[in-house]
Motif scaffolding. Structure first.
Motif, short mmCIF file in Angstrom:
data_model
loop_
_atom_site.label_atom_id
_atom_site.label_comp_id
_atom_site.label_asym_id
_atom_site.label_seq_id
_atom_site.Cartn_x
_atom_site.Cartn_y
_atom_site.Cartn_z
N LEU A 6 23.83 103.44 47.50
CA LEU A 6 24.60 102.09 46.45
C LEU A 6 26.10 102.76 45.86
O LEU A 6 26.15 103.70 45.12
CB LEU A 6 23.76 101.89 45.41
N CYS A 7 27.31 101.94 46.64
CA CYS A 7 27.93 102.05 46.20
C CYS A 7 28.62 101.37 45.18
O CYS A 7 28.60 99.67 45.63
CB CYS A 7 29.01 102.46 47.21
N LYS A 8 28.97 101.18 43.79
CA LYS A 8 30.18 100.18 43.14
C LYS A 8 31.28 100.72 42.89
O LYS A 8 31.74 101.44 42.99
CB LYS A 8 29.16 101.10 41.72
N ASP A 9 31.96 99.81 43.55
CA ASP A 9 33.42 99.44 43.62
C ASP A 9 34.17 100.05 42.59
O ASP A 9 33.29 99.19 41.16
CB ASP A 9 33.95 98.00 44.07
N LYS A 10 35.17 100.25 42.34
CA LYS A 10 36.27 100.58 40.75
C LYS A 10 36.29 98.87 40.88
O LYS A 10 36.99 98.34 41.41
CB LYS A 10 37.25 101.28 41.05
N PRO A 11 36.72 98.37 39.71
CA PRO A 11 36.84 97.54 38.35
C PRO A 11 38.92 97.19 39.44
O PRO A 11 39.09 98.38 39.10
CB PRO A 11 37.05 97.59 36.90
N GLY A 12 39.36 95.99 39.66
CA GLY A 12 40.03 95.57 40.27
C GLY A 12 40.70 96.41 41.35
O GLY A 12 41.71 96.99 41.69
N ALA A 13 39.96 96.87 42.23
CA ALA A 13 40.18 98.23 43.18
C ALA A 13 39.58 96.89 45.48
O ALA A 13 39.90 97.35 46.26
CB ALA A 13 39.10 99.07 43.49
N LEU A 14 39.81 95.72 44.75
CA LEU A 14 39.83 94.62 45.74
C LEU A 14 40.61 95.36 46.68
O LEU A 14 40.77 95.32 48.17
CB LEU A 14 40.08 92.86 45.28
N GLN A 15 41.93 95.11 46.78
CA GLN A 15 43.61 95.62 46.90
C GLN A 15 42.82 96.89 48.19
O GLN A 15 43.05 96.85 49.34
CB GLN A 15 44.23 95.40 47.08
N PRO A 50 33.64 90.69 47.03
CA PRO A 50 32.74 92.13 47.29
C PRO A 50 32.80 93.27 45.88
O PRO A 50 33.54 93.15 45.19
CB PRO A 50 33.37 93.11 48.53
N THR A 51 31.93 93.81 45.27
CA THR A 51 32.11 94.92 44.26
C THR A 51 30.99 96.23 43.97
O THR A 51 30.83 96.78 43.81
CB THR A 51 30.51 93.68 43.12
N GLY A 52 30.82 95.99 46.21
CA GLY A 52 30.41 97.08 46.48
C GLY A 52 29.60 97.41 47.56
O GLY A 52 29.96 96.20 48.09
N SER A 53 28.89 98.36 47.83
CA SER A 53 28.25 98.30 49.03
C SER A 53 26.84 98.65 49.37
O SER A 53 26.24 99.42 47.82
CB SER A 53 29.58 99.42 50.09
N LEU A 54 26.17 98.84 50.80
CA LEU A 54 24.59 98.93 50.18
C LEU A 54 25.24 99.40 52.08
O LEU A 54 25.62 98.73 52.62
CB LEU A 54 23.65 98.05 50.04
N VAL A 55 24.63 100.74 51.80
CA VAL A 55 24.50 101.07 53.71
C VAL A 55 23.43 101.98 53.58
O VAL A 55 23.42 103.15 52.60
CB VAL A 55 26.34 102.14 53.73
#
Length: 97
Positions: A6-15, A50-55
């Motif tokens: 369960l992966c949560k992206d850092k804010p503003g890390a879309l690039q 995208p805001t995170g990932s499920l793997v």
């Protein structure tokens, strides 16, 4: 045994996500070829981005699963604010059941 990341992206890390995506997909394709990848995909925000990932992977131990998660190019690029690795029991619609 299956493990969910369960992966949560850092804010503003879309690039970072966009720039690293080809390497991430190559990594997942390699895991799939090795029979280790069950499924994967991004979580999406209200804006559809995208805001995170499920793997979900197959691994012998949680340590092996954590190693797989740590070697993901997204993780190496610093995309994630947090990654939770949890043992997971695939009960419904498991194609191997």
């Amino acid at each position: 045994m299956h493990f969910a990341f369960l992966c949560k992206d850092k804010p503003g890390a879309l690039q970072v996500r966009l720039d690293t995506r080809p390497d991430h997909l190559a990594y997942l394709n390699a895991l799939n070829a090795e029979g280790k990848l069950a499924f994967a995909g991004p979580f999406l925000g209200d804006d559809g981005k995208p805001t995170g990932s499920l793997v979900v992977v197959k691994a012998e131990t949680i340590e092996a699963a954590r190693e797989i998660a740590a070697n993901d190019p997204y993780a190496k690029a610093g995309l994630f604010a947090e990654v939770e690795v949890k043992a997971w029991n695939w009960v419904f619609n498991n194609p191997e059941a």
